[in-house]
Design an enzyme around this catalytic site. Structure first.
Site, mmCIF file in Angstrom:
data_model
loop_
_atom_site.group_PDB
_atom_site.id
_atom_site.type_symbol
_atom_site.label_atom_id
_atom_site.label_comp_id
_atom_site.label_asym_id
_atom_site.label_seq_id
_atom_site.Cartn_x
_atom_site.Cartn_y
_atom_site.Cartn_z
ATOM 1 N N ASP A 111 6.949 -2.454 4.216
ATOM 2 C CA ASP A 111 8.320 -2.379 4.699
ATOM 3 C C ASP A 111 9.111 -3.586 4.217
ATOM 4 O OD1 ASP A 111 10.210 -0.997 6.478
ATOM 5 O OD2 ASP A 111 10.213 -2.930 7.478
ATOM 6 N N THR A 155 15.111 -0.420 2.952
ATOM 7 C CA THR A 155 15.276 -1.872 2.970
ATOM 8 C C THR A 155 14.769 -2.507 1.676
ATOM 9 O OG1 THR A 155 13.155 -2.204 4.105
ATOM 10 C CG2 THR A 155 15.099 -2.001 5.472
ATOM 11 N N ASP A 177 10.500 3.794 10.865
ATOM 12 C CA ASP A 177 11.262 4.339 9.729
ATOM 13 C C ASP A 177 11.469 5.840 9.903
ATOM 14 O OD1 ASP A 177 11.011 1.783 8.749
ATOM 15 O OD2 ASP A 177 10.564 2.412 6.692
#
Ligand code: ATP
Ligand code: MG
Length: 550
Positions: free
Chosen positions: A62, A95, A391
């Site tokens: 992430d 991201t 997410d």
């Protein structure tokens, strides 16, 4: 006018760099961060292992988490961390993409500035290109039904395909869809889903497929006394934020006791006080009591005798979640417990999860409260599963709230770039260069996806471009097979909002850094030194800004 003395404006130790030196230092720092996360983009992207100063290890894919854990110091590099955070807060996914895109926008800007194009021209061109790109994105987006489970699941599966838990993507996506649909509320003209209503609770052990959705709350605590009931139906729930014990005096007091009778009387008195506390709970009709503070042993015993299920030392956040879910009011004094302020749940039950026990509060007064109990082999898997579920929940929410999607695999970026180039043809000289540079920067996403899949990125991009020219809107890179395919047919769906937010945030960060031409760093806040050659030294005592090796 001649001065015989220098005028001191800045404090001693302050360092300053100006003009292109300042800009270049910032751009380089930001680009290093962007380079660092590139390898983790896409389903074939790699994960990163981060070790913090306490030696704790995080393994993640992430983008926002990586950057947060990296302990970055350089102010411009920190902006990249913020961009990722904004993306995470706003839409929850993309991201890594946003940081990669911002880095590429800066890289292309440097090339333009090397050609003597002034930064303000680049900034204006980028802003114009951003507006057009968002327009093109809307044009190609596909409207869907916000309650269509099938679409929502595909969106969640795309978001989790790139994570450590990808093998369980199918199972976890179903759970996430159920959770969001449960909490979604109709508003005029659409739906709203407040993800605060989905509580994620982790318990290492078992496997990821033991992860379950609970229509209610899970509290990571045990019932405090063995004689209390293990489950209560039609529970009347009391929430107390006060210790259940005899209050201690705040000053030292001595009690003189002269006979054994007096000892007994003293103890009886204390017991009586504790008994009264329990009487008050009972009088309020409460059958399940959650207490944020401690509960005295004697009180536990009396509560058990009354058949009241009690749990102590709850987290404040759990108390608040219980209040929201069951409709109970948190009171700060036992005297204030009352029937009206009690909450309701159809069942409150203690269940054994691995070696631990947890309390399940189900069938709450507010049906919009749900929890996901995440299970998995080790702490790290459970942690990464939580981030991936986050997410998945976010992208489902994005589509429920704004039901427009695009297909992924770099297809939208190629298509927007193509349209932008066509738009640029109508512009004059320098502005055209800036818009074209923006288009090229967008193609960094498919380029990196191709590189991470192990494909030749130049060949892949040109194949995608030519297929888009022929009208194949969703020709993108299929990571599994390593070829260019129709991503829409492959069900690789993404929320339009994730792409839109990435374009907006990346442009904003890039233009902000391009606009800076003066860095004044006080001696304490000075960015760490850059290795030789990192930044051309311009002025005496100029800021040797830069990045520590990563
Ligand atoms: N099956 C697939 N084939 C090709 N590309 C895919 C596939 N699934 C997802 N992608 C692409 O992978 C990219 C997303 O990768 P990833 O999830 O690693 O990064 P991110 O979403 O930008 O950041 P993060 O998830 O870390 O917040 C998107 O461009 C998406 O279109
Ligand atoms: Mg993602």
């Amino acid at each position: 006018m001649r001065l015989s003395q220098p005028i001191i404006i800045l404090k001693e130790g302050t360092e300053r760099s100006r003009g292109s030196d300042a800009r270049n230092a910032n751009i380089m720092a930001a680009r290093i961060v962007s380079e660092a996360v590139k390898s983790s983009l896409g389903p074939k992207g790699m994960d990163k292992m981060l070790v913090d100063s306490f030696g704790d290890v995080t393994i993640t894919n992430d983008g926002a988490t990586m950057l947060k854990e990296m302990d970055i110091q350089h102010p411009a590099a920190k902006m990249m961390v913020e961009v990722a955070k904004t993306q995470d807060d706003e839409v929850g996914d993309g991201t890594t993409s946003v940081v990669v895109l911002a880095g590429e926008l800066l890289g292309k800007a440097v090339e333009l500035m090397d050609k003597k194009i002034h930064p303000t021209v680049v900034i204006d061109g980028y802003r114009d290109a951003q507006d057009q790109a968002l327009k093109f994105l809307e044009e190609i987006s596909i409207k869907v039904d916000p309650k269509d489970r099938d679409v929502l699941k595909k969106v969640a599966m795309t978001a989790t395909a790139s994570k450590l838990i990808a093998g369980y993507s199918d199972y976890l996506s179903d759970l996430a869809v159920d959770a969001v649909l449960q909490i979604a509320e109709e508003t005029d003209g659409g739906y709203e889903a407040d993800l605060d209503m989905v509580k994620l609770e982790k318990k290492p052990g078992g496997s990821l497929t033991d992860t379950t959705l609970i229509r209610g709350l899970v509290i990571d605590k045990e019932i405090i006394h063995a004689d209390m009931p293990k489950n209560v139906h039609e529970a009347k729930i009391g929430l107390l934020n006060a210790a259940m014990e005899v209050e201690k005096t705040e000053f030292d007091a001595k009690i003189h006791i002269e006979s054994p009778d007096e000892i007994q009387a003293y103890l009886d008195q204390e017991e009586q006080m504790l008994r009264e506390i329990v009487e008050k709970v009972k009088a309020a009709g409460i059958s399940v009591l959650f207490c944020q503070k401690g509960i005295d042993d004697m009180v536990q015993h009396f509560l058990a005798r009354e058949g009241i299920l009690a749990v102590r030392r709850l987290k404040k956040s759990d108390m608040e979640a219980l209040a929201k879910a069951t409709g109970a009011k948190i009171v700060t004094n036992v005297d204030d417990l009352s029937e009206e302020d009690a909450g309701y749940a159809a069942t409150v039950e203690e269940k054994k999860i691995s070696d631990d026990k947890m309390i399940f509060v189900e069938g709450c007064r507010n049906p919009k409260a749900v929890s996901i109990l995440i299970r998995g082999g080790t702490d790290r898997i459970v942690d990464e599963a939580e981030r991936s579920l986050h997410d998945a929940l976010c992208v489902i929410r994005d589509v429920v709230e704004d039901p427009r999607i695009v297909a992924g695999g770099g297809a939208p970026e190629i298509e927007i770039a193509r349209r932008l180039r066509r738009y640029a043809e109508k512009l004059s000289g320098r502005e055209r260069l800036a818009v074209s540079a923006f288009a090229e920067a967008l193609e960094v996403i498919p380029t990196v996806l191709a590189e991470n899949t192990g494909m030749d990125s130049i060949d892949t991009i040109s194949e995608m471009q030519s297929r888009h020219e022929k009208g194949e809107l969703w020709a993108g890179l299929e990571a599994a097979k390593g070829e260019v395919s129709d991503m829409y047919e492959l069900d690789v769906f993404e929320p339009m909002q994730v792409k839109a937010q990435a374009i907006k945030s990346a442009t904003e960060a890039a233009t902000m850094l391009l606009k800076i031409d003066d860095i004044i760093a006080s001696s304490k806040m000075r960015p760490p030194p850059m290795p030789p050659g990192g930044m051309p030294g311009g002025m005496p005592g100029g800021m040797p800004g830069g990045m520590p090796p990563m």
